[in-house]
Design a protein around this motif. Sequence first.
Motif, short mmCIF file in Angstrom:
data_model
loop_
_atom_site.label_atom_id
_atom_site.label_comp_id
_atom_site.label_asym_id
_atom_site.label_seq_id
_atom_site.Cartn_x
_atom_site.Cartn_y
_atom_site.Cartn_z
N GLU A 74 46.94 30.20 44.75
CA GLU A 74 46.99 30.89 43.46
C GLU A 74 45.60 31.41 43.12
O GLU A 74 44.59 30.74 43.38
N LYS A 75 45.57 32.63 42.56
CA LYS A 75 44.27 33.19 42.19
C LYS A 75 43.82 32.59 40.87
O LYS A 75 44.55 32.61 39.88
N VAL A 76 42.60 32.05 40.87
CA VAL A 76 42.07 31.39 39.67
C VAL A 76 41.31 32.39 38.80
O VAL A 76 41.52 32.47 37.59
N THR A 77 40.43 33.17 39.42
CA THR A 77 39.58 34.09 38.65
C THR A 77 39.09 35.20 39.55
O THR A 77 39.09 35.07 40.78
N GLN A 78 38.68 36.30 38.92
CA GLN A 78 38.09 37.42 39.64
C GLN A 78 37.03 38.06 38.77
O GLN A 78 37.20 38.24 37.56
N SER A 79 35.91 38.41 39.39
CA SER A 79 34.83 39.12 38.71
C SER A 79 34.31 40.19 39.64
O SER A 79 33.72 39.88 40.69
N GLY A 80 34.55 41.44 39.27
CA GLY A 80 34.18 42.52 40.18
C GLY A 80 35.02 42.47 41.44
O GLY A 80 36.24 42.37 41.39
N LYS A 81 34.36 42.51 42.59
CA LYS A 81 35.06 42.45 43.86
C LYS A 81 35.23 41.02 44.38
O LYS A 81 35.92 40.79 45.37
N TRP A 82 34.61 40.07 43.68
CA TRP A 82 34.73 38.67 44.09
C TRP A 82 35.94 38.02 43.42
O TRP A 82 36.20 38.27 42.25
N TYR A 83 36.66 37.22 44.14
CA TYR A 83 37.77 36.46 43.56
C TYR A 83 37.82 35.07 44.22
O TYR A 83 37.32 34.87 45.33
#
Length: 393
Positions: A74-83
């Motif tokens: 599961e995706k927790v967080t993303q900032s810009g191109k980083w996830y």
Amino acid sequence: MNTVTKPLWSYDVQKTEQWLTDQAKVGYHLKELHRFKRGFTFEKGNPKDVTYRIGYDKIKPATLSNTMRNDGWEKVTQSGKWYIIANERPQAEVNTSTSRDAIIMRNNFIFYAFMAILIYITGATLANVALITTATIASDGNVEVVESPLWIITYTAAALTTAFYVFMVYSVWKIKKTNKALSNENSTTHTLEEKSLAEVNEKQLKREDILIKRRKFGWMYSPDKLEKWLEQMAAEGNRLHRISKLGTTFYFRKGEPQHIKYSADYQNLSNDTYFEIHRQAGWKDEFSSKGALQKWTIWSKEYEEGETPPALYSDKTHKLKQAKKVALSYTVLFLPLVLMYLFIASVNIGYMFRKEEAWTLHDTNTIMFFICILVFGTFITKTWMYYFRLRRA
């Protein structure tokens, strides 16, 4: 909520992932990534065993495939191109993970940028040191230092430049180490027993005069000549056994003549996908350089007599484009050094003829500068001769 700052976390994503996992074990679960602040925000909760993976994707927002979702990610967080994604299943039951190719390519871009800056600063520093040394020798050591109220600016600039230089050296070392670890995540490694067995077999082949050794220095400046040489060796019954880690020593096994096509391929950035594509097409990678500035891979493919020799790329112009890229790459790498040494040598040569003393260390250094000019100039010339040979063909 608790936010922790880690300025250089992206230099070692594997270590950062393990740190996030350790935080979850003591009850701090990741909630948000701050790309510009270089921080991670955690929420206090119950301790859990959570596996984290960091990804980098130009597509925003990054999406997970159904396969990975079904595997518990599961995706927790993303900032810009980083996830960052997480999985609460036991690691032994997890069969999928994120691709490391995008992170490796990003790291390589930073690596090359820092290397270029390091070469420039090093060259400029050496040039200034050479000029100061020459001036000192020419004045018989009588150097006058003029006091100035602006020396504080000079000292501050020197300190900042030194700190920045050390930071870049660390960055280059750390990025290279990280990329090697990321590249080896999914690669198969030989056990010590297999390695020892291979060494024993090789020694036996040498005693029986079946294994022969040849050296080729600087073949990357004329790769077309290396390809023809390897193909001629195969036609004479000497099949390539292996190439040393430095790429300068070639081992051949004596046997029956064979038709083998070799191709030396230059890539600024190579990843697992690059190797997989050519392997599926029947090519065997005989050698792959480990250096950051020279990404050479030597491929081989056997074919039957009467068949058209295979080509690594179907596009006939690719080889010419590659040759131009090789020539430009080595020109950018060596030309600044040639110009720097030429400038220093031209300053020193006048002093050599004006002085009355016998031969000194200063004269030896000047001769060394001219040797460096000749060596690096030869490298540049050979790469452009390689390009023009292909263009004429």
